[in-house]
Design a protein around this motif. Structure first.
Motif, mmCIF file in Angstrom:
data_model
loop_
_atom_site.group_PDB
_atom_site.id
_atom_site.type_symbol
_atom_site.label_atom_id
_atom_site.label_comp_id
_atom_site.label_asym_id
_atom_site.label_seq_id
_atom_site.Cartn_x
_atom_site.Cartn_y
_atom_site.Cartn_z
ATOM 1 N N THR A 243 -8.327 58.250 -15.177
ATOM 2 C CA THR A 243 -7.282 58.457 -16.187
ATOM 3 C C THR A 243 -6.132 57.477 -16.003
ATOM 4 O O THR A 243 -5.628 56.896 -16.974
ATOM 5 C CB THR A 243 -6.755 59.902 -16.118
ATOM 6 O OG1 THR A 243 -7.829 60.815 -16.343
ATOM 7 C CG2 THR A 243 -5.672 60.133 -17.162
ATOM 8 N N ASP A 244 -5.702 57.286 -14.755
ATOM 9 C CA ASP A 244 -4.605 56.350 -14.487
ATOM 10 C C ASP A 244 -4.961 54.938 -14.948
ATOM 11 O O ASP A 244 -4.137 54.234 -15.544
ATOM 12 C CB ASP A 244 -4.268 56.334 -12.993
ATOM 13 C CG ASP A 244 -3.548 57.599 -12.545
ATOM 14 O OD1 ASP A 244 -3.050 58.336 -13.416
ATOM 15 O OD2 ASP A 244 -3.498 57.850 -11.327
ATOM 16 N N VAL B 268 -0.331 61.994 -20.597
ATOM 17 C CA VAL B 268 -1.169 61.928 -19.394
ATOM 18 C C VAL B 268 -2.130 63.107 -19.353
ATOM 19 O O VAL B 268 -3.337 62.950 -19.105
ATOM 20 C CB VAL B 268 -0.299 61.896 -18.120
ATOM 21 C CG1 VAL B 268 -1.171 61.986 -16.879
ATOM 22 C CG2 VAL B 268 0.549 60.635 -18.081
ATOM 23 N N ALA B 269 -1.605 64.319 -19.583
ATOM 24 C CA ALA B 269 -2.450 65.513 -19.559
ATOM 25 C C ALA B 269 -3.520 65.447 -20.647
ATOM 26 O O ALA B 269 -4.680 65.835 -20.425
ATOM 27 C CB ALA B 269 -1.591 66.762 -19.729
ATOM 28 N N ARG C 169 1.319 67.210 -8.195
ATOM 29 C CA ARG C 169 2.069 66.710 -9.343
ATOM 30 C C ARG C 169 1.707 67.519 -10.582
ATOM 31 O O ARG C 169 0.628 68.115 -10.667
ATOM 32 C CB ARG C 169 1.768 65.230 -9.582
ATOM 33 C CG ARG C 169 0.337 64.948 -10.032
ATOM 34 C CD ARG C 169 0.082 63.463 -10.204
ATOM 35 N NE ARG C 169 -1.252 63.197 -10.748
ATOM 36 C CZ ARG C 169 -1.765 61.982 -10.899
ATOM 37 N NH1 ARG C 169 -1.058 60.924 -10.543
ATOM 38 N NH2 ARG C 169 -2.976 61.825 -11.407
ATOM 39 N N ASP C 170 2.632 67.541 -11.521
ATOM 40 C CA ASP C 170 2.381 68.139 -12.831
ATOM 41 C C ASP C 170 1.944 67.046 -13.799
ATOM 42 O O ASP C 170 2.391 65.900 -13.701
ATOM 43 C CB ASP C 170 3.655 68.790 -13.377
ATOM 44 C CG ASP C 170 4.136 69.951 -12.517
ATOM 45 O OD1 ASP C 170 3.315 70.829 -12.228
ATOM 46 O OD2 ASP C 170 5.327 69.965 -12.153
ATOM 47 N N ASP C 171 1.065 67.394 -14.729
ATOM 48 C CA ASP C 171 0.697 66.497 -15.820
ATOM 49 C C ASP C 171 1.175 67.111 -17.128
ATOM 50 O O ASP C 171 1.036 68.317 -17.350
ATOM 51 C CB ASP C 171 -0.823 66.304 -15.884
ATOM 52 C CG ASP C 171 -1.351 65.502 -14.705
ATOM 53 O OD1 ASP C 171 -0.617 64.621 -14.221
ATOM 54 O OD2 ASP C 171 -2.490 65.766 -14.280
ATOM 55 N N ASP D 47 -8.749 61.643 -11.936
ATOM 56 C CA ASP D 47 -7.348 61.222 -11.887
ATOM 57 C C ASP D 47 -7.223 59.702 -11.836
ATOM 58 O O ASP D 47 -6.396 59.113 -12.542
ATOM 59 C CB ASP D 47 -6.657 61.857 -10.678
ATOM 60 C CG ASP D 47 -6.624 63.367 -10.767
ATOM 61 O OD1 ASP D 47 -5.796 63.896 -11.522
ATOM 62 O OD2 ASP D 47 -7.445 64.016 -10.101
ATOM 63 N N ARG E 182 -4.776 62.685 -22.039
ATOM 64 C CA ARG E 182 -5.768 61.652 -21.733
ATOM 65 C C ARG E 182 -6.727 62.129 -20.645
ATOM 66 O O ARG E 182 -7.933 61.862 -20.699
ATOM 67 C CB ARG E 182 -5.070 60.362 -21.292
ATOM 68 C CG ARG E 182 -6.021 59.157 -21.211
ATOM 69 C CD ARG E 182 -6.704 58.920 -22.561
ATOM 70 N NE ARG E 182 -7.627 57.821 -22.558
ATOM 71 C CZ ARG E 182 -7.314 56.554 -22.809
ATOM 72 N NH1 ARG E 182 -6.053 56.236 -23.075
ATOM 73 N NH2 ARG E 182 -8.223 55.617 -22.817
ATOM 74 N N LYS E 183 -6.192 62.843 -19.656
ATOM 75 C CA LYS E 183 -7.059 63.387 -18.611
ATOM 76 C C LYS E 183 -8.059 64.374 -19.210
ATOM 77 O O LYS E 183 -9.236 64.394 -18.830
ATOM 78 C CB LYS E 183 -6.214 64.065 -17.532
ATOM 79 C CG LYS E 183 -7.028 64.616 -16.371
ATOM 80 C CD LYS E 183 -6.125 65.176 -15.278
ATOM 81 C CE LYS E 183 -6.942 65.773 -14.144
ATOM 82 N NZ LYS E 183 -6.076 66.306 -13.056
ATOM 83 N N ASP E 184 -7.604 65.171 -20.152
ATOM 84 C CA ASP E 184 -8.506 66.114 -20.822
ATOM 85 C C ASP E 184 -9.562 65.367 -21.628
ATOM 86 O O ASP E 184 -10.741 65.750 -21.633
ATOM 87 C CB ASP E 184 -7.701 67.043 -21.726
ATOM 88 C CG ASP E 184 -8.559 68.153 -22.317
ATOM 89 O OD1 ASP E 184 -9.170 68.898 -21.535
ATOM 90 O OD2 ASP E 184 -8.622 68.252 -23.558
#
Length: 534
Positions: free
Chosen positions: A315-316, A17-18, A11-13, A312, A20-22
């Motif tokens: 983050t979710d 979302v990207a 999947r792409d972020d 992941d 928050r993951k960072d």
């Protein structure tokens, strides 16, 4: 033409979302850096033998190809073993604490909703003996729990040595140990109960009967073991876990004990631990002690402890907050539509559950049964998909579906309904051992392949009336299901062999079983009582 879509399992972020993951990644990196850990980065690609002994999940495979030296190389499925490889080939002074952030890749079976690329952030403490290293892990988990998860994470502890202590006391051979632990760890309880029946006169039989339930709170464990005597070695391990659980709880961290589940990796040699949030179907963090890992590279044992956060999943959970938790307080059951549904309703009613809404469901697919149970109607193969993705807690499905799929759920109870059998059938004069390559028609290619083993056959997948295949010359024989054999006889087909029996099973999502332990076991006990009275 350029393929514009991503391969299955990726999947792409982008955007929030990207970002928050960072943020989560940077938070964990800063947390470790502030604790004076040393950053380490390893390549995405390693020689395959670096991962000798690494345990992949059921149905998983490594991404493998050949390097310039014709040696097999893989994209790493794990970040601990590359660090072991690094330490075995350098002169880094130990003991030392490392931290890392990186992606791992595992090829899962397609179209099941699994993710093949996961970002992990973790630590490895190499050269540290004693409990202080594990306590350091728990302190980091507690800090993440308090600052990121509002104290909702439950820490689960176990010990890789416990099962060995039990099987040694039973005097099992390696093969017997493997069979018993495989049935226990996968919660394949019909098979497990069959295996332990040989020990009815053994002093450990009362323990074996409750072993699959030995997970939960300290009180849950004490209640299960109140009338049981353990071998001395197993008792010492359990006492240590109980004491450690008390220490952890004193810090304000919720804790559970589990001595009935397989450690996530075969290289663990002592204490193991995992962390999860209720209503989320994947672990957020996992780790343990692995004192023998480095000896696989240079022959020198080295005491070590490590753990990794699934960035992941974390983050979710943070992105979706409370809405991520699908648990609405009810036990959610995926029920196979049709005959399985019809046979299950009387069993459910015998447990005191009003099934009138299910009997008069009209076209509804989600049916609440009072305040405690919710039923989702689905086709058999979809039941396991819902279970594997954590959408439901329990599933009611035929064992033919479970046998055909790479099922990762726990098979808890044989409901003794929908009983029939796999068979090999064909017209009169068929020779199963004929030398030429045979064509076999079936709805069940996995079962068929397992049955024929090394015998070379061509399997033809058929979705409709399998009995037609030999009648019209499409196949030499069929592998199918029969209850009475009437349809076969009416079409002049003869049964040449009987394969495994089939019946309806109750299966559970592994994490749902932990999160709703007492509720699920209460239902299982009621169903078992109803089955015994039939």
């Amino acid at each position: 033409m350029v393929q514009k879509q991503l391969p299955t399992g990726f999947r792409d972020d982008i955007g929030a979302v990207a970002e928050r993951k960072d943020d989560v990644s940077q938070y964990l990196l800063s947390l470790c850096r502030n604790r004076q850990y040393t950053k380490i980065s390893t390549p995405l690609v390693e020689y395959k033998d670096v991962f000798n002994g690494y345990t992949l999940g059921r149905g998983q495979h490594m991404y493998e190809f050949f390097g310039s030296s014709d040696a097999s190389v893989v994209i790493r499925p794990d970040l601990t073993m590359p660090i072991g490889r690094f330490l075995a080939t350098t002169n880094i002074e130990l003991p030392r604490k490392f931290y890392y952030l990186g992606d791992v890749l595992m090829k899962n079976k397609q179209h099941r909703g699994d993710i093949n690329q996961v970002t992990q952030g973790g630590i490895e403490m190499v050269g540290y003996e004693g409990i202080d290293a594990e306590l350091e892990c728990f302190a980091i988990i507690k800090e993440v729990n308090e600052s990121q998860l509002n104290n909702t994470l439950l820490l689960e502890i176990g010990d890789a040595r416990f099962s060995r202590a039990i099987t040694d006391a039973l005097g099992l051979t390696d093969g017997e140990r493997t069979d018993l632990l495989d049935a226990l760890f996968t919660k394949y309880l019909p098979r497990y109960n069959e295996l332990i029946s040989e020990f009815k006169n053994n002093a450990l039989y009362p323990f074996l009967m409750i072993w699959p339930r030995l997970f939960g709170t300290v009180n849950d464990i004490k209640n299960e073991l109140s009338q049981v005597i353990l071998p001395a070695g197993a008792q010492r391990i359990l006492d240590s876990l109980m004491d450690l659980a008390g220490q952890i709880e004193a810090t304000g961290q919720q804790v559970r004990i589990d001595v009935s589940t397989e450690p996530l990796q075969s290289y663990y040699t002592g204490l193991t631990f995992r962390g999860y949030v209720d209503g989320v179907s994947q672990y957020i963090v996992s780790g343990g002690r692995y004192d023998g890992l480095l000896s696989g590279f240079d022959g020198t044992p080295m005491p070590s402890v490590g753990m990794a956060f699934n960035i992941d999943v974390l983050t979710d959970v943070l992105m979706q907050g409370e809405s991520n938790i699908q648990d609405n307080g009810k036990l959610r059951i995926a029920l196979t539509k049709g005959r399985v549904e019809k046979d299950f309703i009387p069993l459910l009613e015998s447990c005191g559950i009003d099934c009138e809404p299910l009997r008069n469901k009209a076209r509804k697919l989600i049916i609440p049964l009072g305040d405690s149970v919710e039923v989702i109607l689905a086709k058999g193969p979809d039941v396991t998909t819902y279970l594997n993705n954590g959408v439901v807690d329990l599933g009611i499905v035929g064992s033919d579906v479970l046998d055909e799929q790479d099922n990762t759920s726990y098979e808890m109870l044989d409901l003794k309904t929908g009983q029939c059998q796999f068979i090999l059938a064909s017209l009169e004069g068929y020779n199963p051992k004929e030398g030429r390559r045979q064509r076999i028609g079936t709805k069940y290619p996995t079962i068929t392949k397992q049955y024929f083993g090394s015998q070379d056959v061509e399997i033809i997948k058929i979705e409709g009336s399998v009995e037609l295949a030999p009648l019209v010359g499409l196949a030499d024989a069929i592998v199918d299901i029969t209850e009475t054999g009437t349809t076969l006889r009416e079409n002049n087909l003869k049964i040449y062999d009987w394969l495994q029996p089939i019946s309806t099973r109750l299966v559970a999502n592994p994490l749902a079983l932990k999160q709703k332990r007492n509720t699920i076991f209460a239902l299982i006990d009621q169903l078992q009582s109803a089955i015994d009275k039939k």
